[in-house]
Design an enzyme around this catalytic site. Structure first.
Site: not given
Length: 264
Positions: A140, A122-123
């Protein structure tokens, strides 16, 4: 529905799929997915989440794209995954959407070569023209600059950054930031020089490559603080205007490093 969608594929009617895109057997496409012209989704892929995929990408079998973040704070928010054009994504790759704790989006640029079993958490923000070799694992919030090469089985700690035109050797463990143009490897990952061969292939001039070598020595070999090294690099910019933009990329990267840069 397009005639390029295999009859065994499960495609939500709300999905926005260009008529020239190809969806392979037994793949599953969710309702919030957009797929651009010429993109090919291989068999047994799952594309879900709020995911936008550009033109002429190719996803091989068993990819999981747009899955929810592997983050215990995630609570079902409509975060996104955005993928550019002409990426090659090999078998068993996983790209996750973002989280609201960051910008809410994971981004993949264009013209990337992503080998089997890569995980982009994520991200993360991946630039363009990168190579992520087999089983690269990005935690992440990781950022990977344009033209970076990351070797097989490399693990990258969350929030770390990999600079443009750098090369990280296989089986490395990266816990801090790798500056642009740097050749690095090991566990923990350490700098070993400038990625000269890669820079030559991309048309960097001898003068610029020489300036980068000297910048590397300022940062790593002369016993200087980062502030002192930056001052030496800026002096080189003033002496050789041809080097200014390239050296500025390195200076800007170091200036905003939160985790610190890798050290010998």
């Amino acid at each position: 529905m397009s005639g390029n969608i295999h009859p065994t594929a499960v495609v939500d009617p709300a999905a926005d799929i260009d008529s020239s895109a190809v969806i392979g057997p037994y793949s599953v496409i969710g309702p919030n997915v957009r797929i651009g012209a010429g993109t090919e989704i291989g068999p047994h892929c799952v594309i879900d989440g709020v995911t936008t995929i550009g033109r002429d990408n190719r996803f091989y079998r068993f990819c999981s794209i747009g899955g929810m973040p592997q983050d215990k704070k995630y609570n079902g928010e409509p975060t996104r995954l955005e993928i550019g054009d002409r990426n090659t994504v090999r078998e068993f790759v996983t790209f996750n959407t973002g989280t609201v704790q960051d910008g809410g989006v994971t981004t993949i640029g264009s013209d990337n070569w992503v080998m089997a079993y890569v995980h982009v958490a994520h991200d993360c923000h991946i630039g363009s023209n990168t190579i992520l070799a087999n089983s690269v694992q990005l935690g992440g919030h990781v950022r990977v600059g344009d033209w970076a090469i990351v070797g097989g089985l490399v693990g990258v700690h969350q929030f770390s950054r990999i600079g443009a035109h750098s090369m990280t050797g296989g089986n490395s463990s990266l816990m801090q930031d790798t500056p642009p143009y740097v050749l690095a490897g090991g566990n923990p990952c350490r700098p070993v020089g400038i990625n000269v061969e890669g820079l030559k292939r991309r048309g960097f001039t001898p003068v610029v490559i020489s300036a980068l070598r000297d910048a590397y020595k300022s940062i790593y070999r002369r016993g200087l603080s980062l502030q002192e090294a930056a001052a030496e690099i800026r002096a080189r910019q003033d002496q050789e205007p041809e080097t200014r933009d390239t050296l500025q990329v390195m200076l800007d990267f170091i200036d905003v490093s939160n985790r610190g840069i890798i050290r010998p």
